[in-house]
Design a protein around this motif. Structure first.
Motif, PDB file in Angstrom:
ATOM      1  N   TYR A 142      -6.279   2.311  -8.451  1.00  0.00           N
ATOM      2  CA  TYR A 142      -5.145   2.911  -7.754  1.00  0.00           C
ATOM      3  C   TYR A 142      -3.982   1.971  -7.498  1.00  0.00           C
ATOM      4  O   TYR A 142      -3.030   2.342  -6.822  1.00  0.00           O
ATOM      5  N   ARG A 143      -4.017   0.748  -8.063  1.00  0.00           N
ATOM      6  CA  ARG A 143      -2.951  -0.182  -7.721  1.00  0.00           C
ATOM      7  C   ARG A 143      -1.605   0.199  -8.322  1.00  0.00           C
ATOM      8  O   ARG A 143      -0.566  -0.255  -7.841  1.00  0.00           O
ATOM      9  N   GLU A 144      -1.586   1.049  -9.352  1.00  0.00           N
ATOM     10  CA  GLU A 144      -0.318   1.527  -9.913  1.00  0.00           C
ATOM     11  C   GLU A 144       0.017   2.935  -9.435  1.00  0.00           C
ATOM     12  O   GLU A 144       1.020   3.516  -9.847  1.00  0.00           O
ATOM     13  N   SER A 145      -0.790   3.469  -8.546  1.00  0.00           N
ATOM     14  CA  SER A 145      -0.554   4.817  -8.031  1.00  0.00           C
ATOM     15  C   SER A 145       0.611   4.823  -7.045  1.00  0.00           C
ATOM     16  O   SER A 145       0.856   3.855  -6.321  1.00  0.00           O
ATOM     17  N   HIS A 203       3.040   3.619  -0.104  1.00  0.00           N
ATOM     18  CA  HIS A 203       3.246   4.095   1.271  1.00  0.00           C
ATOM     19  C   HIS A 203       2.033   3.754   2.129  1.00  0.00           C
ATOM     20  O   HIS A 203       0.892   3.767   1.656  1.00  0.00           O
ATOM     21  N   MET A 204       2.274   3.463   3.389  1.00  0.00           N
ATOM     22  CA  MET A 204       1.211   3.072   4.304  1.00  0.00           C
ATOM     23  C   MET A 204       0.157   4.153   4.441  1.00  0.00           C
ATOM     24  O   MET A 204      -1.046   3.882   4.436  1.00  0.00           O
ATOM     25  N   VAL A 205       0.596   5.429   4.549  1.00  0.00           N
ATOM     26  CA  VAL A 205      -0.346   6.541   4.689  1.00  0.00           C
ATOM     27  C   VAL A 205      -1.198   6.672   3.432  1.00  0.00           C
ATOM     28  O   VAL A 205      -2.410   6.900   3.502  1.00  0.00           O
ATOM     29  N   ILE A 231      -6.490   5.960   0.599  1.00  0.00           N
ATOM     30  CA  ILE A 231      -7.310   5.325  -0.436  1.00  0.00           C
ATOM     31  C   ILE A 231      -8.402   4.482   0.200  1.00  0.00           C
ATOM     32  O   ILE A 231      -9.561   4.484  -0.248  1.00  0.00           O
ATOM     33  N   LYS A 232      -8.061   3.763   1.270  1.00  0.00           N
ATOM     34  CA  LYS A 232      -9.044   2.945   1.968  1.00  0.00           C
ATOM     35  C   LYS A 232     -10.171   3.804   2.536  1.00  0.00           C
ATOM     36  O   LYS A 232     -11.355   3.448   2.423  1.00  0.00           O
TER      37      LYS A 232
END
Length: 373
Positions: A68-71, A76-78, A83-84
């Protein structure tokens, strides 16, 4: 566990081809990164290897830094919070799924950089059962002088599978003091036989000139030098080999956008990009050119004439203070157009001789690590 990149398979499939030729071993590959699993699924050669070597494949996404690093969510923080939370839930659910597999296994393996968000369960179960843990490189790199900036989190129960004694210092600096020399799996005879079986079922009917490119990188490839290498390679191939098809094999982390732009801007025709396996392409090539990297070993392993054509990036010596390890081992190398022309002339005139180091690499093989450690 496949936790880092598709390049892991270029080490594991040849390694297991050698292991299975000598021992009755059952192997299961667990893909913990969805992106890598999709790449595997779309690759006909890798699926062929899986079937031929009787390897079980399991798709089991675990927390990782790749999916997901290119998502857009990561901007955005949310989104990052979502993802976390998703990975936390995934960790709990998939851990329950993996427990049985880990308890049944006699040994565990993962890539040497140790993606701890995926491998933590291996070490947790190991504390209970004391199973062997082996780590391996994610590619056939020759790490003679490479600088270690950040040692890896390791454990005294971990054994590093090292290709050659010339890479021992590097792994020791990483923190892997318990090592086992296995040789370079790409040079195992069983791997070469597997490649030949695949080609016999999927013949490549025309001779090609092959270019192994690599992505622009702050330490390994400056953009201006990349363009010079690619343009001059194509121009010299055309000059020496007329209209032979040119195939460019990109680096696994390389976008094809820059390649296509260079080809279009310079009107380079009869040139295409291929995602086929490097060894399969090399087996069909009249010659190959590498812009520095371990992929040159694919050509050498299938006896295809090859040369490293590389102009050092401005910061290259900060990462590789000794310069190109491939050149130091006696593999044909040049940083000039004239040198490339001389190499191609030697192939045309049948004066090309493989580097002497290849005889040594062909002779080093020890796949008994499961039983000797």
């Amino acid at each position: 566990m496949i936790t880092h990149s598709l390049g892991e398979l270029d080490v594991l499939f040849p390694l297991f081809a050698g292991v299975k030729a000598e021992y009755d071993v059952k192997v299961e590959m667990v893909f913990t990164v969805k992106k890598i699993y999709r790449q595997f699924e779309s690759n006909d050669f890798y699926r062929f290897c899986t079937k031929e070597l009787d390897i079980k494949i399991t798709n089991c996404q675990l927390p990782n830094k790749f999916d997901y690093r290119e998502s857009r969510l990561m901007r955005h923080m949310v989104g990052r919070l979502l993802i976390k939370c998703y990975f936390k839930a995934l960790q709990i659910i998939k851990s329950l799924f993996l427990f049985k597999k880990l308890f049944q296994a006699d040994a565990y393996m993962h890539e040497y950089s140790n993606q701890v968000r995926s491998t933590f369960l291996i070490y947790w179960v190991n504390k209970i059962l004391g199973r062997k843990i082996f780590v391996y490189h994610h590619g056939h790199a020759i790490d003679m002088d490479k600088i270690v900036k950040n040692p890896i989190n390791y454990d005294e129960r971990t054994v590093a599978l090292v290709f050659h004694k010339h890479s021992s210092r590097y792994f020791n600096d990483l923190g892997y003091t318990d090592q086992f020399i296995i040789g370079y799996p790409k040079f195992y005879s069983e791997w070469n036989k597997l490649i030949k079986r695949y080609i016999s079922k999927n013949p490549f009917n025309e001779n090609i000139a092959l270019i192994f490119s690599r992505h622009v990188h702050p330490f390994y490839m400056d953009e201006n030098k990349y363009k010079k290498l690619l343009i001059s390679s194509c121009q010299i191939i055309r000059k020496k080999l007329n209209n032979i098809p040119i195939i460019i094999k990109p680096h696994p982390r390389e976008s094809t956008d820059l390649i296509n732009k260079v080809l279009l801007d310079n009107n380079i025709l009869n040139c295409s990009i291929s995602e086929d396996h490097a060894a399969i392409l090399a087996k069909s090539a009249t010659l190959s050119i590498s812009f520095w990297g371990s992929v040159i070993l694919d050509s050498l392993s299938v006896q295809t004439p090859c040369i490293e054509y590389y102009i050092e990036a401005d910061k290259f010596r900060k990462a590789e203070p000794g310069g190109s390890a491939y050149k130091k081992l006696g593999i044909h190398s040049t940083d000039s157009e004239r040198g490339l022309e001389t190499f191609i002339d030697s192939v045309i005139d049948q004066r090309y001789s493989p580097p002497a180091i290849i005889e040594e690499l062909n002779d080093i093989k020890d796949v008994s690590f499961l039983y000797k450690t």
